[in-house]
Design an enzyme around this catalytic site. Structure first.
Site, PDB file in Angstrom:
ATOM      1  N   ARG A 131      -2.247 -14.964 -12.418  1.00  9.31           N
ATOM      2  CA  ARG A 131      -3.507 -14.878 -13.169  1.00  9.31           C
ATOM      3  C   ARG A 131      -4.618 -15.515 -12.350  1.00  9.31           C
ATOM      4  O   ARG A 131      -4.363 -16.376 -11.506  1.00  9.31           O
ATOM      5  CB  ARG A 131      -3.439 -15.658 -14.497  1.00  9.31           C
ATOM      6  CG  ARG A 131      -2.520 -15.111 -15.567  1.00  9.31           C
ATOM      7  CD  ARG A 131      -3.062 -13.842 -16.215  1.00  9.31           C
ATOM      8  NE  ARG A 131      -2.207 -13.437 -17.316  1.00  9.31           N
ATOM      9  CZ  ARG A 131      -1.113 -12.678 -17.184  1.00  9.31           C
ATOM     10  NH1 ARG A 131      -0.733 -12.244 -16.004  1.00  9.31           N
ATOM     11  NH2 ARG A 131      -0.397 -12.349 -18.256  1.00  9.31           N
ATOM     12  N   PHE A 140     -16.319 -10.079 -14.561  1.00 16.10           N
ATOM     13  CA  PHE A 140     -15.438  -9.859 -15.712  1.00 16.10           C
ATOM     14  C   PHE A 140     -14.223 -10.767 -15.606  1.00 16.10           C
ATOM     15  O   PHE A 140     -13.678 -10.920 -14.522  1.00 16.10           O
ATOM     16  CB  PHE A 140     -14.959  -8.402 -15.744  1.00 16.10           C
ATOM     17  CG  PHE A 140     -16.070  -7.415 -15.963  1.00 16.10           C
ATOM     18  CD1 PHE A 140     -16.443  -7.064 -17.243  1.00 16.10           C
ATOM     19  CD2 PHE A 140     -16.748  -6.853 -14.897  1.00 16.10           C
ATOM     20  CE1 PHE A 140     -17.470  -6.157 -17.456  1.00 16.10           C
ATOM     21  CE2 PHE A 140     -17.779  -5.944 -15.100  1.00 16.10           C
ATOM     22  CZ  PHE A 140     -18.145  -5.597 -16.379  1.00 16.10           C
ATOM     23  N   PRO A 171     -10.271  -6.624 -15.586  1.00 14.01           N
ATOM     24  CA  PRO A 171     -10.707  -5.528 -14.725  1.00 14.01           C
ATOM     25  C   PRO A 171     -12.177  -5.166 -14.964  1.00 14.01           C
ATOM     26  O   PRO A 171     -12.651  -5.223 -16.103  1.00 14.01           O
ATOM     27  CB  PRO A 171      -9.786  -4.374 -15.146  1.00 14.01           C
ATOM     28  CG  PRO A 171      -8.595  -5.040 -15.754  1.00 14.01           C
ATOM     29  CD  PRO A 171      -9.110  -6.280 -16.409  1.00 14.01           C
ATOM     30  N   GLU A 204      -9.128  -6.999   3.804  1.00  9.98           N
ATOM     31  CA  GLU A 204      -8.363  -8.081   3.162  1.00  9.98           C
ATOM     32  C   GLU A 204      -7.812  -9.041   4.220  1.00  9.98           C
ATOM     33  O   GLU A 204      -7.837 -10.263   4.028  1.00  9.98           O
ATOM     34  CB  GLU A 204      -7.257  -7.486   2.268  1.00  9.98           C
ATOM     35  CG  GLU A 204      -7.864  -6.962   0.966  1.00  9.98           C
ATOM     36  CD  GLU A 204      -7.065  -5.886   0.242  1.00  9.98           C
ATOM     37  OE1 GLU A 204      -5.863  -5.742   0.503  1.00  9.98           O
ATOM     38  OE2 GLU A 204      -7.672  -5.175  -0.595  1.00  9.98           O
ATOM     39  N   TYR A 257       0.798  -1.239   0.000  1.00  7.52           N
ATOM     40  CA  TYR A 257       0.000   0.000   0.000  1.00  7.52           C
ATOM     41  C   TYR A 257       0.829   1.287   0.000  1.00  7.52           C
ATOM     42  O   TYR A 257       0.488   2.232  -0.720  1.00  7.52           O
ATOM     43  CB  TYR A 257      -1.032  -0.027   1.142  1.00  7.52           C
ATOM     44  CG  TYR A 257      -2.243  -0.847   0.735  1.00  7.52           C
ATOM     45  CD1 TYR A 257      -3.336  -0.248   0.113  1.00  7.52           C
ATOM     46  CD2 TYR A 257      -2.264  -2.225   0.896  1.00  7.52           C
ATOM     47  CE1 TYR A 257      -4.425  -0.999  -0.301  1.00  7.52           C
ATOM     48  CE2 TYR A 257      -3.350  -2.983   0.486  1.00  7.52           C
ATOM     49  CZ  TYR A 257      -4.427  -2.365  -0.107  1.00  7.52           C
ATOM     50  OH  TYR A 257      -5.493  -3.114  -0.534  1.00  7.52           O
ATOM     51  N   ILE A 300     -18.179 -19.833 -19.596  1.00 12.30           N
ATOM     52  CA  ILE A 300     -18.984 -20.952 -19.082  1.00 12.30           C
ATOM     53  C   ILE A 300     -18.402 -21.526 -17.785  1.00 12.30           C
ATOM     54  O   ILE A 300     -19.130 -22.164 -17.011  1.00 12.30           O
ATOM     55  CB  ILE A 300     -19.071 -22.076 -20.161  1.00 12.30           C
ATOM     56  CG1 ILE A 300     -20.184 -23.079 -19.820  1.00 12.30           C
ATOM     57  CG2 ILE A 300     -17.739 -22.791 -20.342  1.00 12.30           C
ATOM     58  CD1 ILE A 300     -20.454 -24.086 -20.934  1.00 12.30           C
ATOM     59  N   THR A 301     -17.086 -21.315 -17.534  1.00 10.55           N
ATOM     60  CA  THR A 301     -16.426 -22.061 -16.444  1.00 10.55           C
ATOM     61  C   THR A 301     -17.114 -21.930 -15.070  1.00 10.55           C
ATOM     62  O   THR A 301     -17.430 -22.955 -14.474  1.00 10.55           O
ATOM     63  CB  THR A 301     -14.919 -21.722 -16.330  1.00 10.55           C
ATOM     64  OG1 THR A 301     -14.772 -20.307 -16.346  1.00 10.55           O
ATOM     65  CG2 THR A 301     -14.124 -22.336 -17.469  1.00 10.55           C
TER      66      THR A 301
END
Ligand SMILES: Cc1cc2nc3c(=O)[nH]c(=O)nc-3n(C[C@H](O)[C@H](O)[C@H](O)COP(=O)(O)OP(=O)(O)OC[C@H]3O[C@@H](n4cnc5c(N)ncnc54)[C@H](O)[C@@H]3O)c2cc1C
Ligand code: HEM
Length: 393
Positions: free
Chosen positions: A205, A384, A387, A138, A95, A271-272
């Site tokens: 990812r 999405f 982003p 978090e 941060y 679809i996953t």
């Protein structure tokens, strides 16, 4: 501590953010990604190149500045950012780096006449308030993930125990912990964070969990993107016994308990997450209308599995729409998904829950069709594969 004077200055800068927020965040990322190599692996460079990530951050900062007096109005935005951060292991020590670069970008983009000491001081205090809020939220998720049965904190080593071709361009990977222990029961719709080393550089990812939770392993299904770094690597290099680091399941695009009929509307690899959602809804005896769009049967993943579910559960109806069908393909509709298709394929009642995911233009169309057909906006949920952005048809 954020004072009344700080709030007033932050609110006064909202018009500047409305017009110049994206230029500011783009400059911010340039400063950060060149000056702080330790945070570079967290970010997907393709999202920088497309401008989607700077845009998402600019929208987040703008929403924050607009709502500085009533942070509760930020609503789901905070949860979404927290989940994305947790999935990629954004940590408290990151941060101050973002804060320093953001203030430097404000100074350099707005110039000394606008970015006065007073403005910089107000934004420093405002940033700290938001950072504290995110760090706290978090940490709660990190802790919950660590304490869940089969859960953990940080990276855990997993091994590919099985690969399966799902279509001409999608491969499933079954992942088991190298330590042999159990894995947590995630909520259908959640995703993993992967950490890999490719050509000596670390990359991260997200991939949705594409099979129902079973306590022993995870399944992800990866579409090979043309020129895609991680998907190309996974398809080519991640054979059985390949090992990689995995961060715990995260994400708030999750199937909510409800008595209403459910519409799962997806396109392509979108679809996953709908696969574990369909399985969970079927077990609960819900009515599900499963609508999937693909170019043709060759790139249509999980068709047999969905057909089988529809044959086994009377509450499930499935509709497939192909935009470029081959001569041998059979589908319920052709072309892009239209309002007329949806009118035919959705449940009779418009009081339904709709979850949708696919390429952004597809999602924008679906959102607008659902609104036109009278499905209440608050009963439509979407995610999405990159982003977050505004969905405009
Ligand atoms: C919550 C979530 C869930 C997801 N679930 C799934 C899933 O279940 N299955 C799945 O397949 N994917 C999923 N994704 C997408 C996935 O995370 C990756 O974004 C995707 O696999 C592409 O990554 P890549 O490394 O292969 O491609 P990248 O290397 O990121 O490239 C993507 C595209 O951008 C182009 N590109 C890259 N760098 C540049 C540049 N500098 N300039 C211009 N163009 C560039 C590439 O040529 C390529 O076409 C999900 C994403 C999120 C956020
Ligand atoms: C107050 C500070 C911060 C705010 C307001 C913020 C806001 C956001 C927003 C709005 C998104 C997009 C979420 C989505 O699309 O779902 C995002 C994603 C992300 N953030 Fe943050 N963030 C902050 C701090 C940080 C820090 C400290 C780091 C670590 C260096 C970080 C790393 C990331 C990463 C890696 C992503 C995903 C990027 C991608 O998809 O390429 N963020 N953040």
């Amino acid at each position: 501590m954020l004072s009344e004077a700080h709030r007033a200055v932050v609110k006064a800068t909202v018009p500047l953010l409305e017009t110049g927020g994206e230029a500011l965040t783009q400059h911010f990322y340039r400063i950060m990604l060149s000056g702080y190599p330790e945070v570079r692996p967290l970010f997907n460079q393709a999202h920088q190149a497309s401008g989607d990530q700077p845009r998402a951050l600019a929208n987040g900062v703008l929403a924050y500045a607009r709502n500085i007096d009533r942070l509760e109005a930020l609503g789901p935005l905070v949860g979404q950012v927290v989940q994305k951060h947790v999935s990629l292991q954004v940590l408290p020590e990151h941060y101050p780096i973002v804060g320093t670069c953001l203030l430097q970008a404000i100074r350099e983009v707005l110039g000394p006449d606008i970015a006065t000491d007073e403005v910089i001081e107000a934004w420093a205090a405002a940033y700290q308030q938001l950072a504290d809020l995110l760090i706290g939220a978090e940490e709660q998720v990190y802790q919950a993930n660590a304490e869940a049965p089969g859960g953990w904190r940080g990276a855990r080593r997993f091994r590919v125990v099985r690969r399966e071709d799902e279509s001409e361009e999608i491969v499933s990977f079954y992942l088991r912990p190298v330590d042999g222990g159990p894995v947590p029961a995630f909520v259908p719709g959640q995703y993993l964070g992967l950490r890999l080393e490719i050509d000596g550089a670390e990359v991260r990812r997200n991939y949705s969990l594409s099979a129902p939770p079973d306590g022993t392993q995870f399944r992800i299904s990866v579409k090979r993107e043309p020129g895609g770094q991680v998907s190309g690597f996974m398809h080519q290099m991640a054979q059985e016994d390949f090992e990689l680091d995995v961060f715990p399941p995260a994400g708030d695009f999750t199937l909510q308990a409800s008595e209403r009929p459910l519409a799962l509307i997806t396109a392509g690899v979108g679809i996953t997450p709908a696969i574990p959602m369909l399985e969970a809804a079927a077990r609960e005896g819900r009515t599900v209308h499963f609508i999937h769009c693909a170019r043709h049967a060759g790139v249509h993943a999980f068709r047999e599995w969905v057909d089988d579910m529809a044959a086994r559960y009377p509450g499930i109806r499935r509709f497939f729409c192909y935009s470029e069908p081959r001569a041998e393909d059979t589908a319920d509709g052709t072309g892009f998904l239209t309002r007329e298709h949806l009118e035919k394929w959705l449940p009779q009642t418009r009081d339904l829950d709709a979850y949708f995911l696919g390429p952004v233009p597809f999602m924008a169309q679906v959102k607008s069709h659902l609104a036109a057909l009278g499905v209440p906006g608050e009963q439509c949920r979407y995610e999405f594969f990159g982003p977050a952005q505004a969905l405009e048809a």
